[in-house]
Design an enzyme around this catalytic site. Structure first.
Site, PDB file in Angstrom:
ATOM      1  N   GLU A  46      -4.056  -9.400   4.142  1.00 47.30           N
ATOM      2  CA  GLU A  46      -4.897  -9.075   5.301  1.00 47.30           C
ATOM      3  C   GLU A  46      -6.072 -10.034   5.485  1.00 47.30           C
ATOM      4  OE1 GLU A  46      -2.672  -5.365   4.243  1.00 47.30           O
ATOM      5  OE2 GLU A  46      -3.679  -6.961   3.133  1.00 47.30           O
ATOM      6  N   GLU A  96       0.829  -1.203   0.000  1.00 49.06           N
ATOM      7  CA  GLU A  96       0.000   0.000   0.000  1.00 49.06           C
ATOM      8  C   GLU A  96       0.872   1.265   0.000  1.00 49.06           C
ATOM      9  OE1 GLU A  96      -4.151  -1.198   2.141  1.00 49.06           O
ATOM     10  OE2 GLU A  96      -2.352  -1.407   3.380  1.00 49.06           O
TER      11      GLU A  96
END
Length: 697
Positions: A125, A105
Site C-alpha cells: 500500500e 490481511e
C-alpha cells in the site's frame, strides 16, 4: 465468478475466483462472506480452507473499484476478517503465488496459514501513498516480528514465503507445503479440526526490546529515504502502535492514518500514476485480443550508445540479437561496452556470472545487411538525420523477410516519411528508447498513419516483456516528450535573459522535485543536440523565437559534460556541476545587447513557467490526437523526463493546482514583454476545460 465453495469430506474449501488476481471486489466479498457463514453453520463441516483460483491467492483490493462506493460497501474487508476470526471452526488460509495487500490481511484473519514455496507476500500500500487499511500494520508485526514486518510495510516489496517461514519465532506461516497445496491444506485442516481455543493473530504480542530508540531511528530513516512522501513515516507510527497500544486502539489509529493519507496530494498522485501505467497499455482502437506477430529474434542497426543499450534490453529478456555496423571496429567497441556494463553488474552482485554468459551468448554481430534478413523485428539506432534513415530503410526493405517489423529509434523525425522509404509502410513503427536505453523505463511507441494494428499490439507486448512502460504517440515533430520539452527549454532560455542564472533555474526545479534542472540536463545530454534541432527550426519555423544564449554557449564549444564545459564547469573524472563565471558573463553581455535590465525572479515563477509550458503544449497534443489520454502524457514525463512522482506528472499537477489558476498564470506570463505571448494563449482544449469546470483526468 467471484467465490465458490466445495466439500472435501468434513472440510469446506472456499475458493476466491475473480481473475486475474482474485481481487476482493464487492461481489467477491459478498459471495465469500456467504460461503463462510454457510460453512460455519453446517454441523458436518469441521474446518474451512480458504484459497485462490488460478495464479493468485489474492492480490488484495479490486483496483477497478478504487474510489467507488463499492470499495467500502459492506461486507468490507474489515468485516470479512472479523467474520473469519469469529468462526467457531478453524479457518486455514492456503497461500500460493501472490498474497498481497488485502489478500495478506485476509489471511491474517484466519486461524492458521499454510503456504506453497515461491509465494510472493507483501503489503504494497505504501507504493500508492497509503498505509495498509485492514489491520496489516497491527497483525503482521504480531505474526512476523516487529522489525521484519516494519521493513515489509515501509518498503512495500514482496518477500518469498519460504524466506518468511525461516524468520525465528514467526507465526505467519504454520506450515510450508511442497507438492499439492490443496491436499496439504486439507491434511493440515484435519489435524487442527479439534484444536481449541482457536488461535488469533490479534491476541499475539508485538514486542521490541528497545522500542523507543528503534522506532525513532526507523522514522528518521523513512523520512530521509522518502522525503516527499508522508506514507512511509506513517507506517512506522502505525507499527509503533502495535507495540505500545492495545489491538483495538491500534486498529483505530491505523484507520485514521489510512483515511488521512487518502486525501493527501501525494497519495492522489501515486494512485494516478498507478492507474496511468496500466491504462497506457490500452489503445482505444486496438483490442486486447489482437493477434501478435511472433518475435524470436531481433536485429539492431548501430552498435553505438543507443544501439548497444537497446540490444541489452532484449538480451536481458532472453531474446537473441544480431547487431549490425558498417565497420568492424565500431562493432568491437559496441560489444565491449555491453560486456563492460554486464561485468559491472556482476561485480556489484546484481547479475550472476552464468546469467551474464547466457546473455552474451545470445548476441551475434555482422557487417552485412543480408545476414539480418531472418530477424522478426529490426530496430535502427543510427544518426538522427532523415537521409541517413532513408538509406537504412531502403536496405531493410530489400532484405527483411515478409512480416518483419521495421522500427526506427528516431526521437523527432517523421515516422510516416520513414515508412514511405519502404514498400511495406504497414510494418513500420517508431520505437523511441530513452538514453541510457538499458536503464530508462520509457518507450514511446510511435504509430504511423499506416502502422498495422498487429504491429502495435506486438510492440506493446514486447515492450512489457523487456520491462518498459510503453506509451503510444502519433506522428509529430518530437512526438509527446520531446515536443513538450522544447517549450520547457525555450522558457528556461527566456528566464536567463530576464535575470536568472542557470543554477537558480536548476535549483528551483530540483526543489520542486525534478531529478535534474534543464541546464544540468542539457549538459548531461549534450547541448549540441539541442543546437542541431534549433538550426533545423530556424529554417522550418522562422517565427518561433528562442533565446540565443544556448547558441552562444555552443559557439564556445561548451557542449556539456562530454567536453568538460557547458552551462557549468566540470572537473575531469567528476560530474559535479560547478557554476561558471564565464557563462554568467556571457549571459550578462547578451542581456546588455538586448537592452534587458535583469529582474529578481521567484522560484514559483520559474517552476510555473517551465511546468505550465509543458501543460499547454500537452493540451495541444491531446487536441490533435497525438496522445489518446492525459495520463499517457504523465507517464511519459514520470518515466522518461524525471518529473517528480509525488506530483503525478504535468497534467495531474495542473489538475491539482486548478486549471482556472493555471490559465490565469498563463495570462500573466503572456503580458511579459520578454516572453512569447502567442505561446501562452491557452490551448483550445485547456480553455474549454476551464470554461466547463472540468479537469484533464
Amino acid at each position: 465468478m467471484t467465490a465458490t465453495s466445495t466439500r472435501h469430506g468434513a472440510v469446506a474449501v472456499i475458493m476466491l475466483d475473480n481473475p486475474p488476481v482474485n481481487g476482493l471486489g464487492y461481489d467477491t466479498r459478498r459471495a465469500f462472506a456467504a460461503h463462510v457463514q454457510a460453512a460455519d453453520a453446517d454441523p458436518a463441516v469441521t474446518a474451512i480452507v480458504i484459497t485462490g483460483a488460478g495464479k493468485a491467492f489474492s492480490g488484495g483490493a479490486d483496483i477497478k473499484e478504487f474510489g467507488s462506493p463499492k470499495a467500502i460497501a459492506e461486507p468490507n474487508l474489515l468485516s470479512l476478517i472479523r467474520l473469519l476470526e469469529n468462526c467457531s471452526k478453524p479457518t486455514i488460509a492456503a497461500i500460493h503465488s501472490v498474497c498481497m495487500g488485502g489478500g495478506l490481511e485476509l489471511s491474517l484473519g484466519c486461524h492458521y496459514r499454510v503456504s506453497a514455496p515461491g509465494a510472493s507476500i507483501a503489503l504494497p500500500e505504501v507504493k500508492i501513498g497509503l498505509v495498509p487499511g485492514a489491520g496489516g500494520t497491527q497483525r503482521l508485526p504480531r505474526a512476523l516480528g516487529v522489525e521484519t514486518a516494519l521493513n515489509m510495510i515501509v518498503s512495500g516489496d514482496p518477500v518469498k514465503s519460504e524466506v518468511l517461514a525461516q524468520v525465528p519465532g514467526q507465526k505467519l506461516i504454520d506450515r510450508m507445503i511442497d507438492g499439492d497445496l490443496l491436499a496439504g491444506a486439507l491434511a493440515f485442516a484435519e489435524e487442527v479440526a479439534a484444536v481449541r481455543p482457536l488461535p488469533l493473530v490479534r491476541n499475539l504480542k508485538a514486542t521490541h526490546p528497545e522500542s523507543d530508540a528503534y522506532f525513532q531511528f526507523a522514522r528518521n530513516t523513512a523520512k530521509a529515504m522518502a522525503k516527499n512522501f508522508p506514507a512511509p513515516a506513517r507506517c512506522v507510527d502505525c507499527v509503533e502502535q502495535a507495540v505500545k497500544a492495545k489491538f483495538d486502539a491500534g486498529m483505530v489509529y491505523e484507520r485514521e492514518a489510512f483515511v488521512a493519507l487518502m486525501m493527501t496530494p501525494e497519495c492522489k498522485a501515486l494512485r494516478h500514476a498507478f492507474f496511468a501505467e496500466r491504462a497506457a497499455s490500452k489503445i482505444p482502437d486496438v483490442p486486447e485480443n489482437t493477434p501478435q506477430r511472433p518475435i524470436a529474434k531481433i536485429a539492431v542497426i548501430g552498435a553505438g550508445t543507443m544501439g548497444g543499450g537497446i540490444s541489452m534490453n532484449f538480451l536481458n529478456a532472453g531474446i537473441p540479437v544480431v547487431m549490425l555496423e558498417m565497420k568492424q571496429e565500431a562493432l568491437d567497441r559496441g560489444v565491449a561496452t555491453i560486456r563492460k556494463n554486464y561485468e559491472a553488474q556482476v561485480k556489484k552482485g546484481k547479475l550472476k556470472q552464468d546469467k551474464y554468459e547466457q546473455r552474451m551468448a545470445l548476441l551475434t554481430t555482422t557487417l552485412h545487411y543480408a545476414e539480418i534478413g531472418d530477424a522478426d523485428m529490426v530496430i535502427e539506432a543510427v544518426f538522427e538525420d532523415i537521409e541517413v534513415k532513408r538509406a537504412v530503410f531502403e536496405q531493410l526493405d530489400a532484405v527483411m523477410k515478409p512480416g518483419a517489423i521495421l522500427a526506427s529509434n528516431t526521437s523527432t523525425l517523421d515516422v510516416d516519411k520513414i515508412a514511405s522509404f519502404t514498400k511495406r509502410p504497414q510494418d513500420v513503427v517508431g520505437t523511441h528508447f530513452f538514453s541510457p536505453a538499458n536503464v530508462m523505463k520509457l518507450l514511446e511507441v510511435v504509430r504511423g498513419a499506416a502502422t498495422a494494428k498487429d504491429v502495435l499490439a506486438t510492440v506493446m507486448a514486447l515492450g512489457k516483456k523487456i520491462k518498459k512502460t510503453c506509451v503510444v504517440s502519433g506522428v509529430c515533430d518530437g512526438f509527446i516528450g520531446n515536443r513538450m520539452i522544447e517549450q520547457y527549454s525555450r522558457q528556461a532560455g527566456f528566464l536567463l535573459e530576464e535575470g536568472c542564472t542557470p543554477q537558480q533555474v536548476d535549483r528551483a526545479v530540483e526543489k520542486f522535485g525534478f531529478a535534474m534542472g534543464p541546464f544540468r540536463m542539457g549538459d548531461l545530454a549534450g547541448n549540441d543536440i539541442g543546437w542541431f534541432i534549433r538550426k533545423r527550426r530556424y529554417q522550418e519555423k522562422p517565427n518561433m523565437r528562442y533565446s540565443k544564449t544556448a547558441d552562444l554557449l555552443c559557439e564556445l564549444g561548451r557542449y556539456g559534460q562530454k567536453t568538460g564545459a557547458g552551462w557549468y564547469d566540470y572537473v575531469p573524472g567528476q560530474r559535479n556541476a560547478i557554476p561558471s563565471a564565464l557563462v554568467e558573463q556571457m549571459i550578462a553581455d547578451h542581456r546588455t545587447a538586448l537592452g534587458i535590465t535583469p529582474r529578481k525572479i521567484s522560484d514559483e515563477e520559474i517552476v510555473h513557467r517551465l511546468v505550465y509550458s509543458l501543460v499547454n503544449e500537452a493540451a495541444k497534443i491531446l487536441e490533435e490526437g497525438i496522445a489518446s489520454k492525459a495520463s499517457d502524457i504523465d507517464m511519459v514525463y514520470l518515466t522518461g523526463y524525471g518529473f517528480p512522482l509525488h506530483r503525478g506528472g504535468p497534467m495531474c499537477y495542473a489538475d491539482t493546482q486548478g486549471l482556472f489558476n493555471v490559465v490565469e498564470d498563463m495570462k500573466r506570463f503572456a503580458r511579459n514583454p520578454h516572453d512569447d505571448a502567442e505561446f501562452w494563449q491557452p490551448a483550445p482544449l485547456l480553455a474549454r476545460l476551464v470554461a466547463e469546470g472540468k479537469t484533464f483526468s
